[in-house]
Design a protein around this motif. Sequence first.
Motif, PDB file in Angstrom:
ATOM      1  N   TYR B  84      -4.282   6.093  -0.718  1.00  0.00           N
ATOM      2  CA  TYR B  84      -3.974   4.832  -0.043  1.00  0.00           C
ATOM      3  C   TYR B  84      -2.555   4.372  -0.340  1.00  0.00           C
ATOM      4  O   TYR B  84      -2.064   4.509  -1.470  1.00  0.00           O
ATOM      5  CB  TYR B  84      -4.914   3.726  -0.539  1.00  0.00           C
ATOM      6  N   ALA B 115      -4.708   0.265   1.041  1.00  0.00           N
ATOM      7  CA  ALA B 115      -5.555  -0.427   0.062  1.00  0.00           C
ATOM      8  C   ALA B 115      -4.984  -1.801  -0.235  1.00  0.00           C
ATOM      9  O   ALA B 115      -3.770  -1.967  -0.318  1.00  0.00           O
ATOM     10  CB  ALA B 115      -5.624   0.388  -1.225  1.00  0.00           C
ATOM     11  N   ARG B 117      -5.035  -4.014  -3.209  1.00  0.00           N
ATOM     12  CA  ARG B 117      -5.445  -3.979  -4.622  1.00  0.00           C
ATOM     13  C   ARG B 117      -5.479  -5.372  -5.224  1.00  0.00           C
ATOM     14  O   ARG B 117      -4.763  -5.670  -6.178  1.00  0.00           O
ATOM     15  CB  ARG B 117      -4.503  -3.068  -5.422  1.00  0.00           C
ATOM     16  N   GLU B 123      -9.935  -4.252  -0.772  1.00  0.00           N
ATOM     17  CA  GLU B 123     -10.217  -3.781   0.583  1.00  0.00           C
ATOM     18  C   GLU B 123      -9.567  -2.436   0.790  1.00  0.00           C
ATOM     19  O   GLU B 123      -8.532  -2.146   0.188  1.00  0.00           O
ATOM     20  CB  GLU B 123      -9.656  -4.765   1.627  1.00  0.00           C
ATOM     21  N   VAL B 124     -10.169  -1.615   1.644  1.00  0.00           N
ATOM     22  CA  VAL B 124      -9.542  -0.361   2.058  1.00  0.00           C
ATOM     23  C   VAL B 124      -9.737  -0.157   3.561  1.00  0.00           C
ATOM     24  O   VAL B 124     -10.705  -0.644   4.132  1.00  0.00           O
ATOM     25  CB  VAL B 124     -10.157   0.853   1.314  1.00  0.00           C
TER      26      VAL B 124
END
Lengths: 305, 305
Positions: B84, B115, B117, B123-124
């Motif tokens: 990501y 991503a 972070r 969330e991705v």
Amino acid sequence: MNTSQEACCVIVDWGTTSFRAWLMARDGRVLAESRGREGMTHCATSGFEPVLRAHLAAMDAPVDLPILICGMAGARQGWVEAPYVDAPTRLADFAACAVGVPNGFADIRILPGIAQRDPLAPEVMRGEETQLLGLGDMAARQLVCMPGTHSKWVVLEDGWVRRFATFMTGELFSLFSKHSTLAFAMDGDIPFGADAPAFVKALDKAASDLSLSVSRLFCVRAAQLLNFETKSEGAAHLSGLLIGAEALAARQNFPDYADVTLVASGAIVGLYKAALQRVGLNVRHIDADDAVRRGLFSAAHSIWA
Amino acid sequence: MNTSQEACCVIVDWGTTSFRAWLMARDGRVLAESRGREGMTHCATSGFEPVLRAHLAAMDAPVDLPILICGMAGARQGWVEAPYVDAPTRLADFAACAVGVPNGFADIRILPGIAQRDPLAPEVMRGEETQLLGLGDMAARQLVCMPGTHSKWVVLEDGWVRRFATFMTGELFSLFSKHSTLAFAMDGDIPFGADAPAFVKALDKAASDLSLSVSRLFCVRAAQLLNFETKSEGAAHLSGLLIGAEALAARQNFPDYADVTLVASGAIVGLYKAALQRVGLNVRHIDADDAVRRGLFSAAHSIWA
């Protein structure tokens, strides 16, 4: 002591996936108990009467005793349908609506469920009404929370069921942890308590904003992909979001109440207590097993006494 | 006309359950297309290269063309992991992070996902970022809704992905209609439109109060048990509650936006348009198939031009 001579009735809580029966003495003492996994789903194929007879035998119950049943055995897919009584309804009038089950050996009756015939908020319950009957001492007006597969929130007023709402919290947890993407975020059936950090953090999220708990279910997975959480925390995280969302949504649905009677047994008592307190409710706890037994016995007493 | 001579690259959208490839000309024309059900889940056992080769053959694509892939083929369980990129991130810088796939025949690269972070909102996304790249003309600041199994809501600012949130709406619908109590409330796969009364009524409920749509999922079943609705209306009712809840929750999560760009294809376009408008958003629609193809081609161009 010959318990058979003292026995006055058998009472049964017959749910979707579970069966519990008690052999009762006239004075309310439990003379014997029998439990099994033969719920409605099981009996729909195997038949109901053989299951009941086996449990009567296990309790050494005289076969001619009257038997009172509550729960899904009275559903359309159950043994004999016991049509819903409409809310608002007085709990004390309830037992009179029990439906007889044709059979060759005893006076068997099934208590009805309650329907809320409101096209904007249609609701049904089966089994929980009997727990309510077992609450005994009733405050003039109270809010009751009965967690489970389909949690029920009920407004009671002087012994009347005024209105109620269902939250599919238990079923959601099961669906998500077994069948969804979030199954990858769960590590088997590791038990956790109300003080598990992932549970507490999730409750905080859910309590701060209902829209977050709806959207953030996927975060249970994302938190692990990004190494903020381990798989062993997944179930606690998910549980906190779901129970937290139920608590906040119920708080918004029933804004007039500062107190709630929590009718529950086992591990979920602590989880719900934490969630309900987190959204500002004062919690009084009543054991659900006791409540359903007292409710059934009180109904049986009003039918056969 | 020999299309092979004009072809400059192959672009592939390789999702969890689907595969789509296009043979592209230097000027952006589509020379050939090939679609299949061989998503990541399928390929995890069968292997990825044979599937790709079969689709190249189906398109009569020269085997030595460069190939750019986006989507779940780059997940940890995919072909080769494309780590990501962290949000906030500039979409234009994105292609440079594509990861090469070792193989004996071509320059194959997989685009990364994004991503977020943030421990409070981890969330991705994988694949949706490429649709964003295909939006082309970008307003200074805009809210984008990309519905699907895991709907993504994204804040774009001058070509940067600022933040995003996932709603599991599509997966919820599938779970509920297949595996839950509500499966009894569904009548197969009857299609319905945004004007289906059960859908419209459910949108109204969901838009009026988020807590209602969370609690009232069970009403889909209760409405039928109490004869307010037929089974043929169950799917529309459930869909309205879930999409309506997503729309209202997103509105509350992103309160600064009056306009939304809806990136979607097929039947859900109408359903989402209705739900988004119902919560007061102005909708601009972009076709999702076009967006991902344009995004992939633009990324391929920046790598190999």
